[in-house]
Design a protein around this motif. Structure first.
Motif, PDB file in Angstrom:
ATOM      1  N   VAL A   1       0.861  -1.183   0.000  1.00 54.35           N
ATOM      2  CA  VAL A   1       0.000   0.000   0.000  1.00 54.35           C
ATOM      3  C   VAL A   1       0.900   1.236   0.000  1.00 54.35           C
ATOM      4  O   VAL A   1       2.085   1.129   0.320  1.00 54.35           O
ATOM      5  CB  VAL A   1      -0.925   0.010   1.245  1.00 54.35           C
ATOM      6  CG1 VAL A   1      -1.866  -1.162   1.205  1.00 54.35           C
ATOM      7  CG2 VAL A   1      -0.109   0.010   2.518  1.00 54.35           C
ATOM      8  N   PRO A   2       0.364   2.384  -0.359  1.00 55.76           N
ATOM      9  CA  PRO A   2       1.205   3.596  -0.323  1.00 55.76           C
ATOM     10  C   PRO A   2       1.816   3.766   1.048  1.00 55.76           C
ATOM     11  O   PRO A   2       1.105   3.808   2.048  1.00 55.76           O
ATOM     12  CB  PRO A   2       0.209   4.712  -0.644  1.00 55.76           C
ATOM     13  CG  PRO A   2      -0.841   4.053  -1.456  1.00 55.76           C
ATOM     14  CD  PRO A   2      -0.966   2.674  -0.906  1.00 55.76           C
ATOM     15  N   PRO A   3       3.124   3.880   1.103  1.00 53.42           N
ATOM     16  CA  PRO A   3       3.779   3.920   2.409  1.00 53.42           C
ATOM     17  C   PRO A   3       3.924   5.330   2.953  1.00 53.42           C
ATOM     18  O   PRO A   3       3.831   6.304   2.226  1.00 53.42           O
ATOM     19  CB  PRO A   3       5.160   3.350   2.100  1.00 53.42           C
ATOM     20  CG  PRO A   3       5.446   3.892   0.725  1.00 53.42           C
ATOM     21  CD  PRO A   3       4.106   3.902   0.020  1.00 53.42           C
ATOM     22  N   TYR A   4       4.152   5.396   4.235  1.00 52.09           N
ATOM     23  CA  TYR A   4       4.674   6.609   4.844  1.00 52.09           C
ATOM     24  C   TYR A   4       6.098   6.293   5.243  1.00 52.09           C
ATOM     25  O   TYR A   4       6.361   5.259   5.851  1.00 52.09           O
ATOM     26  CB  TYR A   4       3.833   7.017   6.044  1.00 52.09           C
ATOM     27  CG  TYR A   4       2.407   7.312   5.669  1.00 52.09           C
ATOM     28  CD1 TYR A   4       1.372   6.519   6.128  1.00 52.09           C
ATOM     29  CD2 TYR A   4       2.101   8.386   4.843  1.00 52.09           C
ATOM     30  CE1 TYR A   4       0.066   6.777   5.768  1.00 52.09           C
ATOM     31  CE2 TYR A   4       0.794   8.651   4.484  1.00 52.09           C
ATOM     32  CZ  TYR A   4      -0.221   7.841   4.945  1.00 52.09           C
ATOM     33  OH  TYR A   4      -1.503   8.104   4.581  1.00 52.09           O
ATOM     34  N   LEU A   5       7.025   7.163   4.905  1.00 50.93           N
ATOM     35  CA  LEU A   5       8.448   6.877   5.053  1.00 50.93           C
ATOM     36  C   LEU A   5       9.129   7.933   5.909  1.00 50.93           C
ATOM     37  O   LEU A   5       8.768   9.107   5.870  1.00 50.93           O
ATOM     38  CB  LEU A   5       9.112   6.807   3.677  1.00 50.93           C
ATOM     39  CG  LEU A   5       8.625   5.666   2.782  1.00 50.93           C
ATOM     40  CD1 LEU A   5       8.899   5.964   1.334  1.00 50.93           C
ATOM     41  CD2 LEU A   5       9.297   4.354   3.190  1.00 50.93           C
ATOM     42  N   PHE A   6      10.129   7.484   6.640  1.00 51.93           N
ATOM     43  CA  PHE A   6      10.826   8.362   7.580  1.00 51.93           C
ATOM     44  C   PHE A   6      12.333   8.120   7.489  1.00 51.93           C
ATOM     45  O   PHE A   6      12.779   7.022   7.184  1.00 51.93           O
ATOM     46  CB  PHE A   6      10.402   8.042   9.024  1.00 51.93           C
ATOM     47  CG  PHE A   6       8.923   8.019   9.254  1.00 51.93           C
ATOM     48  CD1 PHE A   6       8.187   6.868   8.999  1.00 51.93           C
ATOM     49  CD2 PHE A   6       8.270   9.141   9.745  1.00 51.93           C
ATOM     50  CE1 PHE A   6       6.815   6.844   9.214  1.00 51.93           C
ATOM     51  CE2 PHE A   6       6.899   9.119   9.964  1.00 51.93           C
ATOM     52  CZ  PHE A   6       6.173   7.962   9.701  1.00 51.93           C
ATOM     53  N   TRP A   7      13.096   9.166   7.775  1.00 53.80           N
ATOM     54  CA  TRP A   7      14.510   9.036   8.053  1.00 53.80           C
ATOM     55  C   TRP A   7      14.754   9.605   9.457  1.00 53.80           C
ATOM     56  O   TRP A   7      14.348  10.724   9.763  1.00 53.80           O
ATOM     57  CB  TRP A   7      15.372   9.806   7.052  1.00 53.80           C
ATOM     58  CG  TRP A   7      15.701   9.044   5.811  1.00 53.80           C
ATOM     59  CD1 TRP A   7      15.119   9.150   4.583  1.00 53.80           C
ATOM     60  CD2 TRP A   7      16.732   8.051   5.657  1.00 53.80           C
ATOM     61  NE1 TRP A   7      15.708   8.295   3.681  1.00 53.80           N
ATOM     62  CE2 TRP A   7      16.702   7.608   4.311  1.00 53.80           C
ATOM     63  CE3 TRP A   7      17.682   7.503   6.523  1.00 53.80           C
ATOM     64  CZ2 TRP A   7      17.586   6.638   3.815  1.00 53.80           C
ATOM     65  CZ3 TRP A   7      18.557   6.544   6.035  1.00 53.80           C
ATOM     66  CH2 TRP A   7      18.507   6.124   4.691  1.00 53.80           C
TER      67      TRP A   7
ATOM     68  N   PHE B   1      18.714   5.892  10.090  1.00 54.19           N
ATOM     69  CA  PHE B   1      17.736   4.812   9.944  1.00 54.19           C
ATOM     70  C   PHE B   1      16.596   5.245   9.032  1.00 54.19           C
ATOM     71  O   PHE B   1      16.006   6.308   9.238  1.00 54.19           O
ATOM     72  CB  PHE B   1      17.151   4.427  11.305  1.00 54.19           C
ATOM     73  CG  PHE B   1      18.131   3.789  12.245  1.00 54.19           C
ATOM     74  CD1 PHE B   1      18.867   4.575  13.124  1.00 54.19           C
ATOM     75  CD2 PHE B   1      18.328   2.427  12.242  1.00 54.19           C
ATOM     76  CE1 PHE B   1      19.789   4.001  13.993  1.00 54.19           C
ATOM     77  CE2 PHE B   1      19.234   1.835  13.103  1.00 54.19           C
ATOM     78  CZ  PHE B   1      19.968   2.624  13.978  1.00 54.19           C
ATOM     79  N   CYS B   2      16.306   4.408   8.077  1.00 52.16           N
ATOM     80  CA  CYS B   2      15.129   4.578   7.236  1.00 52.16           C
ATOM     81  C   CYS B   2      14.000   3.744   7.853  1.00 52.16           C
ATOM     82  O   CYS B   2      14.271   2.672   8.426  1.00 52.16           O
ATOM     83  CB  CYS B   2      15.446   4.093   5.824  1.00 52.16           C
ATOM     84  SG  CYS B   2      14.113   4.294   4.632  1.00 52.16           S
ATOM     85  N   ALA B   3      12.762   4.219   7.752  1.00 52.14           N
ATOM     86  CA  ALA B   3      11.658   3.495   8.375  1.00 52.14           C
ATOM     87  C   ALA B   3      10.393   3.688   7.552  1.00 52.14           C
ATOM     88  O   ALA B   3      10.224   4.683   6.848  1.00 52.14           O
ATOM     89  CB  ALA B   3      11.442   3.983   9.807  1.00 52.14           C
ATOM     90  N   VAL B   4       9.487   2.711   7.662  1.00 48.85           N
ATOM     91  CA  VAL B   4       8.213   2.758   6.954  1.00 48.85           C
ATOM     92  C   VAL B   4       7.095   2.468   7.936  1.00 48.85           C
ATOM     93  O   VAL B   4       7.246   1.635   8.833  1.00 48.85           O
ATOM     94  CB  VAL B   4       8.211   1.760   5.769  1.00 48.85           C
ATOM     95  CG1 VAL B   4       8.430   0.325   6.251  1.00 48.85           C
ATOM     96  CG2 VAL B   4       6.914   1.851   4.977  1.00 48.85           C
TER      97      VAL B   4
END
Lengths: 113, 114
Positions: A29-35, A90-93
């Motif tokens: 599904v469309p993700p929400y992404l963070f660094w 860190f990358c995160a979803v």
């Protein structure tokens, strides 16, 4: 299930050079992404996040990341590295339910004088 | 606002001892999380609480228990510590009005089990 892959557990760049930290995600599904960034002996701090409003996201300390759906990537860049950028990134979803955030294993950035 | 606070900052235990790590947040967030961080492993979710009164297992729950005491506080308990639980433990909270809201992290607890 969602997942995040960070390419390179360690990256070294010279001071003043371009910083590129790679992140690929897997999501149905469309993700929400963070660094996030973690300085030595500290907790994690948010650098930037993608929420579908714009594909190019600007964060703190001149970092930015571009969401590329076709490549399932969310790479982090900074035009000119500074010694103070030495840290772990860190990358995160965010998963579909929104309850959890899935983190990558991290990339340690070393800045060479 | 203090954000997310954790106590203690450092702890040394002997194998078999028990202890509770405390976490509190003053941001009125509904979700709280416990992670452990080990070299090369990134952050691994131990337990989380999506709202007051609920808790769920994460990726590595074995050997741990949690209590969501109220909306502010979420504690992590090691009943019988083992050397494999030597790690840095982070608590985080999140305002789950939307799934794109980020987590806010505490400063961590560095635990050594001998």
């Amino acid at each position: 299930a969602q997942s995040v892959t960070q390419l390179g557990s360690h990256v070294s760049v010279s001071e003043g050079a371009l910083v590129l930290l790679r992140c690929n995600y897997s999501s149905s599904v469309p993700p929400y992404l963070f660094w996030y960034v973690q300085y030595p002996n500290q907790g994690l701090q948010l650098l930037l996040k993608y929420t579908s409003a714009a594909t190019l996201v600007k964060g703190i300390n001149d970092f930015e990341a571009e969401f590329k759906k076709s490549e399932t990537s969310f790479h982090l860049t900074k035009p000119s590295a500074h010694m103070s950028d030495a840290a772990e990134y860190f990358c995160a979803v965010s998963d579909h339910s929104g309850d959890k955030i899935i983190f990558g294993k991290g990339t340690r950035l070393h800045i060479l004088p | 606002n203090a954000g997310v606070t954790q106590t203690p900052k450092f702890q040394v235990l002997k194998t078999g001892q028990s202890m509770t790590l405390q976490c509190a947040q003053d941001m009125n967030h509904n979700s709280m999380y416990w992670y452990r961080q080990d070299p090369g492993m990134g952050l691994r979710l131990i337990y989380y609480s999506a709202s007051e009164g609920t808790t769920d297992k994460g990726e590595v729950p074995n050997g741990y228990n949690v209590s969501r005491l109220n909306k502010r506080e979420f504690s992590l308990r090691l009943e019988s510590a083992a050397p494999s639980q030597t790690s840095v433990y982070f608590c985080a909270s999140r305002n789950l009005l939307s799934s794109y809201n980020e987590q806010f992290f505490g400063p961590g607890t560095r635990l050594t089990v001998l």
